[in-house]
Design an enzyme around this catalytic site. Sequence first.
Site, PDB file in Angstrom:
ATOM      1  N   ARG A 163      34.408  38.516  44.319  1.00  0.00           N
ATOM      2  CA  ARG A 163      35.016  37.275  44.820  1.00  0.00           C
ATOM      3  C   ARG A 163      34.101  36.596  45.850  1.00  0.00           C
ATOM      4  O   ARG A 163      34.563  36.048  46.858  1.00  0.00           O
ATOM      5  CB  ARG A 163      36.385  37.559  45.465  1.00  0.00           C
ATOM      6  CG  ARG A 163      37.435  38.112  44.523  1.00  0.00           C
ATOM      7  CD  ARG A 163      37.855  37.089  43.475  1.00  0.00           C
ATOM      8  NE  ARG A 163      38.969  37.524  42.670  1.00  0.00           N
ATOM      9  CZ  ARG A 163      38.852  38.229  41.546  1.00  0.00           C
ATOM     10  NH1 ARG A 163      37.661  38.585  41.084  1.00  0.00           N
ATOM     11  NH2 ARG A 163      39.923  38.571  40.855  1.00  0.00           N
ATOM     12  N   SER A 233      46.136  35.727  43.225  1.00  0.00           N
ATOM     13  CA  SER A 233      46.097  36.760  44.281  1.00  0.00           C
ATOM     14  C   SER A 233      45.849  36.063  45.617  1.00  0.00           C
ATOM     15  O   SER A 233      44.869  35.337  45.747  1.00  0.00           O
ATOM     16  CB  SER A 233      44.951  37.744  44.045  1.00  0.00           C
ATOM     17  OG  SER A 233      45.101  38.409  42.827  1.00  0.00           O
ATOM     18  N   GLU A 328      41.970  35.611  49.867  1.00  0.00           N
ATOM     19  CA  GLU A 328      41.082  35.030  48.843  1.00  0.00           C
ATOM     20  C   GLU A 328      41.264  33.514  48.807  1.00  0.00           C
ATOM     21  O   GLU A 328      40.311  32.762  48.595  1.00  0.00           O
ATOM     22  CB  GLU A 328      41.438  35.648  47.480  1.00  0.00           C
ATOM     23  CG  GLU A 328      40.694  35.033  46.326  1.00  0.00           C
ATOM     24  CD  GLU A 328      41.153  35.566  44.966  1.00  0.00           C
ATOM     25  OE1 GLU A 328      41.146  36.790  44.748  1.00  0.00           O
ATOM     26  OE2 GLU A 328      41.509  34.727  44.110  1.00  0.00           O
TER      27      GLU A 328
HETATM   28  P1  FAD Z   1      39.853  24.781  43.670  1.00  0.00           P
HETATM   29  O1  FAD Z   1      41.063  25.473  44.191  1.00  0.00           O
HETATM   30  O2  FAD Z   1      39.976  23.359  43.298  1.00  0.00           O
HETATM   31  O3  FAD Z   1      38.669  24.953  44.721  1.00  0.00           O
HETATM   32  C1  FAD Z   1      38.379  26.206  45.316  1.00  0.00           C
HETATM   33  C2  FAD Z   1      37.255  26.036  46.361  1.00  0.00           C
HETATM   34  O4  FAD Z   1      36.052  25.635  45.705  1.00  0.00           O
HETATM   35  C3  FAD Z   1      37.543  24.955  47.392  1.00  0.00           C
HETATM   36  O5  FAD Z   1      37.026  25.394  48.621  1.00  0.00           O
HETATM   37  C4  FAD Z   1      36.771  23.746  46.879  1.00  0.00           C
HETATM   38  O6  FAD Z   1      36.385  22.858  47.909  1.00  0.00           O
HETATM   39  C5  FAD Z   1      35.550  24.394  46.248  1.00  0.00           C
HETATM   40  N1  FAD Z   1      35.029  23.628  45.094  1.00  0.00           N
HETATM   41  C6  FAD Z   1      35.733  23.274  43.986  1.00  0.00           C
HETATM   42  N2  FAD Z   1      34.922  22.674  43.087  1.00  0.00           N
HETATM   43  C7  FAD Z   1      33.685  22.646  43.629  1.00  0.00           C
HETATM   44  C8  FAD Z   1      32.415  22.181  43.162  1.00  0.00           C
HETATM   45  N3  FAD Z   1      32.270  21.618  41.961  1.00  0.00           N
HETATM   46  N4  FAD Z   1      31.350  22.308  43.987  1.00  0.00           N
HETATM   47  C9  FAD Z   1      31.484  22.873  45.186  1.00  0.00           C
HETATM   48  N5  FAD Z   1      32.656  23.349  45.691  1.00  0.00           N
HETATM   49  C10 FAD Z   1      33.736  23.235  44.911  1.00  0.00           C
HETATM   50  N6  FAD Z   1      40.799  34.053  40.193  1.00  0.00           N
HETATM   51  C11 FAD Z   1      40.111  35.090  39.664  1.00  0.00           C
HETATM   52  O7  FAD Z   1      38.935  35.306  40.019  1.00  0.00           O
HETATM   53  N7  FAD Z   1      40.663  35.926  38.731  1.00  0.00           N
HETATM   54  C12 FAD Z   1      41.917  35.747  38.295  1.00  0.00           C
HETATM   55  O8  FAD Z   1      42.395  36.516  37.460  1.00  0.00           O
HETATM   56  C13 FAD Z   1      42.682  34.661  38.812  1.00  0.00           C
HETATM   57  N8  FAD Z   1      43.947  34.456  38.412  1.00  0.00           N
HETATM   58  C14 FAD Z   1      44.658  33.399  38.918  1.00  0.00           C
HETATM   59  C15 FAD Z   1      45.968  33.207  38.470  1.00  0.00           C
HETATM   60  C16 FAD Z   1      46.710  32.138  38.952  1.00  0.00           C
HETATM   61  C17 FAD Z   1      48.119  31.934  38.454  1.00  0.00           C
HETATM   62  C18 FAD Z   1      46.146  31.243  39.888  1.00  0.00           C
HETATM   63  C19 FAD Z   1      46.934  30.077  40.393  1.00  0.00           C
HETATM   64  C20 FAD Z   1      44.852  31.446  40.371  1.00  0.00           C
HETATM   65  C21 FAD Z   1      44.098  32.528  39.899  1.00  0.00           C
HETATM   66  N9  FAD Z   1      42.793  32.794  40.329  1.00  0.00           N
HETATM   67  C22 FAD Z   1      42.066  33.820  39.787  1.00  0.00           C
HETATM   68  C23 FAD Z   1      42.163  31.920  41.346  1.00  0.00           C
HETATM   69  C24 FAD Z   1      41.540  30.636  40.719  1.00  0.00           C
HETATM   70  O9  FAD Z   1      41.891  30.538  39.370  1.00  0.00           O
HETATM   71  C25 FAD Z   1      40.009  30.661  40.831  1.00  0.00           C
HETATM   72  O10 FAD Z   1      39.605  30.789  42.167  1.00  0.00           O
HETATM   73  C26 FAD Z   1      39.398  29.386  40.250  1.00  0.00           C
HETATM   74  O11 FAD Z   1      38.004  29.531  40.099  1.00  0.00           O
HETATM   75  C27 FAD Z   1      39.670  28.174  41.135  1.00  0.00           C
HETATM   76  O12 FAD Z   1      39.242  27.007  40.441  1.00  0.00           O
HETATM   77  P2  FAD Z   1      39.729  25.573  40.907  1.00  0.00           P
HETATM   78  O13 FAD Z   1      38.922  24.577  40.140  1.00  0.00           O
HETATM   79  O14 FAD Z   1      41.183  25.447  40.821  1.00  0.00           O
HETATM   80  O15 FAD Z   1      39.264  25.611  42.435  1.00  0.00           O
HETATM   81  N1  EPU Z   2      50.449  47.002  42.026  1.00  0.00           N
HETATM   82  C1  EPU Z   2      51.609  47.488  42.566  1.00  0.00           C
HETATM   83  N2  EPU Z   2      52.546  46.590  42.980  1.00  0.00           N
HETATM   84  C2  EPU Z   2      52.367  45.239  42.872  1.00  0.00           C
HETATM   85  C3  EPU Z   2      51.166  44.754  42.322  1.00  0.00           C
HETATM   86  C4  EPU Z   2      50.212  45.665  41.906  1.00  0.00           C
HETATM   87  O1  EPU Z   2      51.793  48.684  42.696  1.00  0.00           O
HETATM   88  O2  EPU Z   2      53.261  44.506  43.263  1.00  0.00           O
HETATM   89  C5  EPU Z   2      49.455  47.955  41.520  1.00  0.00           C
HETATM   90  C6  EPU Z   2      49.470  47.938  39.978  1.00  0.00           C
HETATM   91  O3  EPU Z   2      50.433  48.804  39.477  1.00  0.00           O
HETATM   92  C7  EPU Z   2      48.078  48.360  39.626  1.00  0.00           C
HETATM   93  C8  EPU Z   2      47.249  47.838  40.800  1.00  0.00           C
HETATM   94  O4  EPU Z   2      48.156  47.547  41.870  1.00  0.00           O
HETATM   95  O5  EPU Z   2      47.992  49.762  39.602  1.00  0.00           O
HETATM   96  C9  EPU Z   2      46.417  46.628  40.443  1.00  0.00           C
HETATM   97  O6  EPU Z   2      47.244  45.572  39.962  1.00  0.00           O
HETATM   98  P1  EPU Z   2      46.737  44.521  38.866  1.00  0.00           P
HETATM   99  O7  EPU Z   2      46.137  45.212  37.692  1.00  0.00           O
HETATM  100  O8  EPU Z   2      47.836  43.547  38.649  1.00  0.00           O
HETATM  101  O9  EPU Z   2      45.512  43.794  39.561  1.00  0.00           O
HETATM  102  P2  EPU Z   2      45.315  43.212  41.016  1.00  0.00           P
HETATM  103  O10 EPU Z   2      44.416  44.115  41.785  1.00  0.00           O
HETATM  104  O11 EPU Z   2      46.635  42.883  41.637  1.00  0.00           O
HETATM  105  C10 EPU Z   2      43.187  41.879  40.351  1.00  0.00           C
HETATM  106  C11 EPU Z   2      42.635  40.522  40.656  1.00  0.00           C
HETATM  107  C12 EPU Z   2      43.286  39.488  39.745  1.00  0.00           C
HETATM  108  C13 EPU Z   2      42.965  39.846  38.297  1.00  0.00           C
HETATM  109  C14 EPU Z   2      43.512  41.246  38.002  1.00  0.00           C
HETATM  110  C15 EPU Z   2      43.110  41.724  36.626  1.00  0.00           C
HETATM  111  C16 EPU Z   2      41.961  40.482  42.984  1.00  0.00           C
HETATM  112  C17 EPU Z   2      42.289  40.045  44.372  1.00  0.00           C
HETATM  113  N3  EPU Z   2      42.873  40.195  42.053  1.00  0.00           N
HETATM  114  O12 EPU Z   2      44.577  41.845  40.667  1.00  0.00           O
HETATM  115  O13 EPU Z   2      42.728  38.224  40.042  1.00  0.00           O
HETATM  116  O14 EPU Z   2      43.547  38.926  37.413  1.00  0.00           O
HETATM  117  O15 EPU Z   2      42.958  42.190  38.956  1.00  0.00           O
HETATM  118  O16 EPU Z   2      41.745  42.028  36.624  1.00  0.00           O
HETATM  119  O17 EPU Z   2      40.897  41.051  42.770  1.00  0.00           O
HETATM  120  C18 EPU Z   2      43.001  36.349  41.503  1.00  0.00           C
HETATM  121  O18 EPU Z   2      41.905  36.639  41.991  1.00  0.00           O
HETATM  122  O19 EPU Z   2      43.668  35.333  41.875  1.00  0.00           O
HETATM  123  C19 EPU Z   2      43.578  37.198  40.476  1.00  0.00           C
HETATM  124  C20 EPU Z   2      44.795  37.002  39.965  1.00  0.00           C
END
Ligand code: FAD
Ligand code: EPU
Length: 348
Positions: A163, A233, A328
Amino acid sequence: MQILANADLSDFHTFSIEQSCQYLVEVKTIDDIKDVYQNSKWLSLPKLMLGKGSNVLFTQPYQGVVIINRLLGKKVTETADSWHLHIAGGENWPDLVKWSIEQGYLGLENLALIPGCVGTAPIQNIGAYGVEFKDLCEYVDVLCLKSFTIKRLSAKQCQFGYRDSVFKHDLHQQVVIVAIGIKLSKNWQPNIEYGPLQSLNIDGLTAKQIFERVCQVRTDKLPDPAKLGNAGSFFKNPIISQQHFLKLQQTYPKIVAYSTPEGVKIAAGWLIDQCQLKGVAVGGAEVHQKQALVLVNKDRASSDDVVKLAAKVYYEVLKKFQIQLEHEVRFIGSHTETNLANLMIEKP
Ligand code: FAD
Ligand code: EPU
C-alpha cells in the site's frame, strides 16, 4: 472543460459524505490539467487530483480546486511473449480488468472489482487476493507539475511497497499520473494461493473463473459503496516485530498473521473484531457488521463521525494489542492532506 463553483463532493467520493470544494473541474486531456495548474486565478489555491474518490475522506470543506480525472484511452501492443497495455489514467480500473479478460489479455483477474481509476492504482500499489499492481506494472507516465512535461517512470522508480509507492512520498503533489503501462505474459499462470481462492480446482482453471470467484468473494464480504458509503479497508494491516508477534500469540493463539520480509503482518480486521467493535457506531458512522476493517456511512454520517469512530478503533486496538493502526484512507483537510493523529490533537 466543465467548472463548478462551491460544488458538493458527495457524488465524487465513495463515502458519499456531504462536503464542498471551492471549484470542481473535470479534465479530459493533459492540456486541460496544465490549464488548471497554470490558471492565473487559481495559482494560490490548493489543488487535488481525484479519481473515483474511493480512498479519501474529506475532513473539512476543501478550499481549493478538485480535479476529476477523465483521461480516457487504451492501446495494446505485443511482443513475442507479452501483451503491453498502455492505459490512460482516467479509465475505470474494474472495467479495465473485465475488458482485458474478455480480450484474452490475462493476469489482472485477482485485482477484479477494486474501485477507482487506473491512474490511481500505482499510488497505493493496489492489491488483493495475492497480487499487487507492482507485479504487472511496466511503467507509469506522469505530468511533472514543475516542468509541465511528461516523464516515464519504470516500475523500479515507483518504489512500490505494501500500500505504498514514491507517489505518497517524494512525488506527493509533485506529479499527476496520466497513464500506466501493464505487461501481461502470454504464458498465463493462475495465482490461487490466497485463502478463498485455494478451493478452486487448478486443472483447466481459467482466468475468467478466478475473476468470477474474486468478484463473488468481494461482493459477499465488502459493502457496495453505491448502497453503503465506505472507502474499503480503513486501516492497513500492521506489520510488527517477530518478538511482539510471539508475545501476542501466547495470549491469542488464533491471531491471524502472515510472515513478510519486513516483519509479521497482522490482519487488522481480526484485531478490530477481537475488540468487539463490529456494529459499533459514532453518529452515522459504523464499523461494518461483516468486515471490521471497513468503516461505513450507515446513516448520513458526517466526516467528524468517521474520524471519531476511527479514533475509537485506533485506541481500542492500541489498548488491547499494543499495536498502532495506520489508516489507508487518505484524509483531505481544508488545504492539505491531514491524518488521524493531527485531528485527534485538534479534537481529543
Ligand atoms: P481517489 O480516492 O480518487 O484518490 C486517492 C488518492 O490519490 C488521493 O490522495 C488523490 O489526490 C490521489 N490521486 C488520485 N488520482 C491521482 C492522479 N492521477 N495523480 C496523482 N494523484 C492522484 N484498495 C486495494 O488496494 N485493494 C482492494 O482490494 C481495495 N478494495 C476496495 C473496496 C472498496 C469497496 C473500496 C471503496 C475501496 C477499495 N480499495 C482497495 C481502495 C481503492 O479502491 C484504491 O485505493 C483505489 O486505487 C483508489 O482509486 P481512486 O481513483 O478512487 O482514488
Ligand atoms: N477477519 C476477521 N474479522 C473481520 C475481518 C477479517 O477475523 O471482521 C479476518 C479474516 O477472517 C481473515 C483475515 O482477517 O482471516 C483477513 O481478512 P480478509 O481476507 O478479508 O482481508 P483483509 O486483510 O481484511 C486485505 C486488504 C483488502 C483486500 C483483501 C484481499 C488491506 C488493508 N486490505 O483485507 O484490500 O481486498 O485483503 O486481498 O491490506 C483495501 O485495501 O481497501 C482492501 C479492501
